[in-house]
Structure formats: C-alpha cells, structure tokens
Motif scaffolding. Sequence first.
Motif, short mmCIF file in Angstrom:
data_model
loop_
_atom_site.label_atom_id
_atom_site.label_comp_id
_atom_site.label_asym_id
_atom_site.label_seq_id
_atom_site.Cartn_x
_atom_site.Cartn_y
_atom_site.Cartn_z
N GLU A 293 0.66 -1.37 -0.05
CA GLU A 293 -0.26 -0.06 0.10
C GLU A 293 0.84 1.19 -0.07
N ALA A 294 0.38 2.30 -0.83
CA ALA A 294 1.49 3.53 -0.88
C ALA A 294 1.10 4.10 0.72
N PRO A 295 2.36 4.80 1.20
CA PRO A 295 2.60 5.20 2.53
C PRO A 295 1.35 6.20 2.48
N ARG A 296 0.77 6.11 3.70
CA ARG A 296 -0.41 7.06 4.25
C ARG A 296 -0.19 8.45 3.81
N GLU A 297 1.12 8.76 4.42
CA GLU A 297 1.78 10.32 4.55
C GLU A 297 1.66 10.85 3.08
N LEU A 298 1.70 9.84 2.22
CA LEU A 298 1.96 10.40 0.63
C LEU A 298 0.55 10.34 0.19
N VAL A 299 -0.49 9.86 0.72
CA VAL A 299 -1.56 9.50 0.05
C VAL A 299 -2.83 10.63 0.53
N ILE A 300 -2.87 10.92 1.78
CA ILE A 300 -3.90 11.48 2.58
C ILE A 300 -3.81 13.22 2.02
N ASP A 301 -4.96 13.70 2.33
CA ASP A 301 -5.09 15.18 2.12
C ASP A 301 -4.32 16.02 3.11
N ASP A 302 -3.15 16.69 2.80
CA ASP A 302 -2.35 17.53 3.88
C ASP A 302 -2.82 18.60 4.07
N GLY A 303 -3.74 19.22 3.38
CA GLY A 303 -4.20 20.53 3.72
C GLY A 303 -3.58 21.63 2.74
N SER A 304 -2.43 21.15 1.79
CA SER A 304 -1.89 22.09 1.00
C SER A 304 -2.39 22.40 -0.28
N GLY A 305 -3.81 21.59 -0.46
CA GLY A 305 -4.28 21.75 -1.94
C GLY A 305 -3.74 21.17 -3.04
N THR A 306 -2.64 20.47 -2.83
CA THR A 306 -2.19 19.57 -3.98
C THR A 306 -2.51 18.00 -3.53
N LYS A 307 -2.68 17.17 -4.51
CA LYS A 307 -2.98 15.88 -4.36
C LYS A 307 -1.74 15.14 -4.07
N GLY A 308 -1.92 13.71 -3.47
CA GLY A 308 -0.88 12.97 -3.21
C GLY A 308 -0.93 11.85 -4.09
N LEU A 309 -0.21 10.73 -3.67
CA LEU A 309 -0.44 9.48 -4.65
C LEU A 309 -1.81 8.95 -4.36
N ALA A 310 -2.31 8.06 -5.39
CA ALA A 310 -3.31 7.59 -5.42
C ALA A 310 -3.24 6.38 -4.50
N PRO A 311 -4.60 6.21 -3.74
CA PRO A 311 -4.34 5.13 -2.69
C PRO A 311 -4.38 3.70 -3.43
N GLY A 312 -3.91 2.71 -2.78
CA GLY A 312 -3.97 1.34 -3.52
C GLY A 312 -2.55 0.73 -3.53
N LEU A 313 -2.45 -0.59 -3.80
CA LEU A 313 -1.21 -0.96 -4.15
C LEU A 313 -0.24 -0.11 -5.12
N VAL A 314 0.99 -0.18 -4.85
CA VAL A 314 1.98 0.14 -5.71
C VAL A 314 3.29 -0.60 -5.58
N THR A 315 4.24 -0.63 -6.41
CA THR A 315 5.40 -1.37 -6.57
C THR A 315 6.54 -0.73 -5.65
N ARG A 316 6.96 -1.19 -4.63
CA ARG A 316 8.13 -0.71 -4.04
C ARG A 316 9.33 -1.38 -3.90
N ILE A 317 10.29 -0.39 -4.42
CA ILE A 317 11.81 -0.84 -4.71
C ILE A 317 12.59 -0.37 -3.39
N SER A 318 13.08 -1.25 -2.76
CA SER A 318 14.06 -0.85 -1.37
C SER A 318 15.35 -0.89 -1.92
N ILE A 319 16.21 0.26 -1.41
CA ILE A 319 17.58 0.15 -1.79
C ILE A 319 18.36 0.31 -0.62
N PHE A 320 18.99 -0.50 -0.32
CA PHE A 320 19.85 -0.59 0.88
C PHE A 320 21.36 0.04 0.74
N MET A 321 21.70 1.03 1.51
CA MET A 321 22.92 1.67 1.41
C MET A 321 23.84 1.12 2.62
N SER A 322 24.85 0.78 2.18
CA SER A 322 25.85 0.21 3.17
C SER A 322 26.71 1.36 3.94
#
Length: 249
Positions: A91-120
């Motif tokens: 699921e897309a992170p809630r913080e990037l989906v919800i209405d934050d009051g800024s007047g700009t839309k976030g990501l669409a709710p629902g499943l997304v592909t997440r790529i995780s990059i580990f930095m040593s």
Amino acid sequence: MANEILDNRGRGEATWHWPRIHPEAHKFAAIAAVASAAAAFFAWETLAWPLGFLVLGICAFFRDPVRVTPQEERFIVAPADGLVTLIQQVEAPRELVIDDGSGTKGLAPGLVTRISIFMSVFDVHINRAPIGGTVRRVVYMPGKFMNADLDKASEENERQHILIERGDGVAIGFTQIAGLVARRIVPFVKPGDMLAVGQRVGLIRFGSRVDVYLPAGTEPRVLLGQKIVAGETVLAELGQTLLIEGISQ
C-alpha cells in the motif's frame, strides 16, 4: 565535469576526477582530525593512527561524485546508491496519500510497487531526485533505528517521505529511512522547490535505505540483488511492465 552534456554517441568528455566532499563531513572530519593530532602530540600512537584513518573514512563516506543522469521523461532514475533488497507490492504510504491541507493531491491510494535500496556505509549517501518536477511534500516521521534491511523498517524506523510531481501530473514518492547506525536524515529540499531529475535532495548519515514507489502500470527495470547508482541507473520506464530475469554469478 558537472553540467556537461554527454550522450550515447560519444559527445562530451569523460574523465575521472576525485569526488568532492559534502560540507556535512567537515565537522566530523575536523573533530577526528583534532583528536588524532592530540593523540599524536601525547605520543599515543595506538590511538592517533586509527583516528587518522577515521578522518579518511569520514571523507569517503561523505563523498559526492558527479553523476551523468539520463534526460528522458519516461525514465525513473535511482535516488540512491546501493543494493536492491526488496521489490514488493505494498500500500502506498499514508503520508503520501492523504489530503495534507496544502491543496495538492498525493499519490493515488492502493497497491504500488516498492523498490527498496539498501545503502551500506561504503555507498555514497547523497540522495537524488528520481524525476524532475516540483516538491509537493516533505514529511518527517520519527521512529526506531532498526536494521534498515528489514521489511518493517519502512513503517517503524525514523523516515522522511518526499513527493515530486511533474508538470504533466506524474508523481513519484520515495522515502529516506534511517537505519541501525544512521541517526539523522538531512534534507536539502522543501515543498515548492523545483528539481531537475538527478538533483541532490538530501543525505542519510551512516548506513540506511531508500524506498521508491512506482506508479500503477509500471514495473522495475532493475533486479532483486542488483547494485545500482543514484542519478544514473534507470529504475523503471513509465508504462512498461515487462518481466526481466537475471542470474547471479
């Protein structure tokens, strides 16, 4: 050389240069250097030499090399150096989906592909913009400092979400995640900033991870276990869903 145009037909000049050191390193290197000098003054060689090598290690950690970023609108480029450790439907992170009051839309709710990059600690820790556009959100979330390689680090560790939107409405979210050793996420951008693809957006100190969320209908062009380079490696091509297989060898 920075800002030089190069292409796949040989235009431009490619030469090796010592990478510059980001100013964030100066205070840490100075402390270690003073401590090393003091130890040498008092003939504490067993302490002076390790502290001297620590100065070199700090400079290496905060290196900020020039990168050649592909200039193609359909490409999403890697925001971080490191190893692709997870590719999952989440699921897309809630913080990037919800209405934050800024007047700009976030990501669409629902499943997304997440790529995780580990930095040593051996990777470059300067993070870069995966697309060009306007910074719509920068959301800091306090949390734990578990091993950043763990799946649950995405929800439980200290992290910072960033959302960038292009003029055509394409939006890409990504998350800087502090790790077991990392203790600070340093942002270079704020909401409203205009960024070019590959532009520096921040760093995470001393080992960490970055998650990238691909829009629906787009599959990664990188493989699990692949080593990638921030600002250069193409993570995905918008609208492309081809299966790509690799062999470890």
